[in-house]
Structures are given as structure tokens and as C-alpha cells.
Design a protein around this motif. Structure first.
Motif, short mmCIF file in Angstrom:
data_model
loop_
_atom_site.label_atom_id
_atom_site.label_comp_id
_atom_site.label_asym_id
_atom_site.label_seq_id
_atom_site.Cartn_x
_atom_site.Cartn_y
_atom_site.Cartn_z
N ASP A 232 -61.43 -32.24 24.96
CA ASP A 232 -60.96 -31.86 26.42
C ASP A 232 -61.50 -30.27 27.01
O ASP A 232 -61.99 -30.23 28.12
CB ASP A 232 -59.67 -31.88 26.85
N ALA A 233 -61.40 -29.47 25.82
CA ALA A 233 -61.93 -28.08 26.38
C ALA A 233 -63.35 -28.06 26.54
O ALA A 233 -63.91 -27.50 27.59
CB ALA A 233 -61.48 -27.25 25.22
N VAL A 234 -64.26 -28.73 25.64
CA VAL A 234 -65.75 -28.81 25.97
C VAL A 234 -65.99 -29.52 27.23
O VAL A 234 -66.64 -29.00 27.94
CB VAL A 234 -66.41 -29.43 24.56
N ALA A 235 -65.52 -30.74 27.28
CA ALA A 235 -65.44 -31.27 28.78
C ALA A 235 -65.24 -30.42 30.20
O ALA A 235 -66.06 -30.37 31.00
CB ALA A 235 -64.50 -32.66 28.95
N LEU A 236 -64.14 -29.57 29.87
CA LEU A 236 -63.88 -28.56 30.95
C LEU A 236 -65.17 -27.91 30.98
O LEU A 236 -65.23 -27.41 32.06
CB LEU A 236 -62.42 -27.95 30.64
N VAL A 237 -65.40 -27.23 29.87
CA VAL A 237 -66.61 -26.31 30.10
C VAL A 237 -67.80 -26.76 30.70
O VAL A 237 -68.50 -26.13 31.80
CB VAL A 237 -66.96 -25.61 28.65
N ARG A 238 -68.19 -28.01 30.47
CA ARG A 238 -69.40 -28.79 30.93
C ARG A 238 -69.07 -29.19 32.51
O ARG A 238 -69.93 -28.90 33.16
CB ARG A 238 -69.41 -30.05 30.25
N HIS A 239 -67.76 -29.36 32.67
CA HIS A 239 -67.63 -29.59 34.31
C HIS A 239 -67.79 -28.38 35.04
O HIS A 239 -68.25 -28.21 35.78
CB HIS A 239 -66.17 -30.07 34.33
N LEU A 240 -67.24 -27.17 34.51
CA LEU A 240 -67.44 -25.89 35.22
C LEU A 240 -68.87 -25.48 35.18
O LEU A 240 -69.10 -24.82 36.14
CB LEU A 240 -66.43 -24.68 34.51
#
Length: 120
Positions: free
Chosen positions: A104-112
Motif C-alpha cells: 500500500d505504501a509503494v502504491a501511495l508513492v506511485r500515485h503521488l
């Protein structure tokens, strides 16, 4: 030189970790320098081997040192990579404390990365 102050509230492993980081940042410890063995440093400081092992583990997780099996533990070479790993470790600890998984944390970084937050 690394020392442990038994009269401070800071745990011994954290004192060791912080002093190694300070020695690397100041240049006293250079990339490729070998650190004392866990057992040797524990004996020198009068602490348990597990205390030094924990400090070394945390230093390795943040990219300050690398352990090469029986060859020992060595200071890593790239300050940028080390600082990036420290930042990533801090971020991961914070987001997992909030209940996110590492994925989830990696997905959040990719989204940002695709949709940066604009500050006003």
C-alpha cells in the motif's frame, strides 16, 4: 570511539547506532571501513552481544553498514543511497504504524508521483 553512557535514558543499542552514524557523517568512518565484530564491541563496551547486534541490524536496515557474513560488517559507500534508505525505512515504519502494508505504501508513492500534492 564508541562509548555507552549507562546514566542516560537512551538505550545502549541506540547510543551505539547513533554514534556509528555520527562517525560516518563526520568522515571518521569511511566507506569500506570494517567495524568491530559484535562480540568484540560488546566486550569493549561492557554490554550484551544482543545489544550490539541490534544496533548493527538497524544500521544495516538503514543502509549505513552492510554485513558480509563471516567477513564482518562494513561501512557502505554511497551517502545518497544511505540517506534514501534511511528515509525509506522511516517512511515504512510510519505507514505501517498507520495500518498500511508495504505494498500500500509503494502504491501511495506511485500515485503521488503521478498526481503530486500541490502546496498553497
Amino acid at each position: 570511539m564508541i562509548t555507552v553512557d549507562p546514566d542516560t535514558q537512551t538505550p545502549p543499542y541506540e547510543q551505539i547506532r547513533a554514534q556509528v552514524v555520527a562517525h560516518v557523517d563526520s568522515g571518521e568512518l569511511q566507506p569500506g571501513d570494517r567495524l568491530p565484530t559484535v562480540r568484540r564491541l560488546a566486550e569493549d563496551l561492557g554490554v550484551a552481544a544482543n545489544t550490539v547486534a541490534r544496533a548493527y541490524r538497524e544500521l544495516e536496515q538503514s543502509g549505513v553498514i552492510e554485513t558480509r557474513g563471516r567477513a564482518g560488517s562494513f561501512v557502505t559507500g554511497d551517502q545518497v543511497e544511505r540517506k534514501a534508505k534511511e528515509a525509506a525505512a522511516t517512511y515504512l515504519a510510519q505507514v505501517t504504524a498507520l495500518g498500511l502494508t508495504p505494498a500500500d505504501a509503494v502504491a501511495l508513492v506511485r500515485h503521488l508521483e503521478q498526481h503530486p500534492v500541490r502546496s498553497s
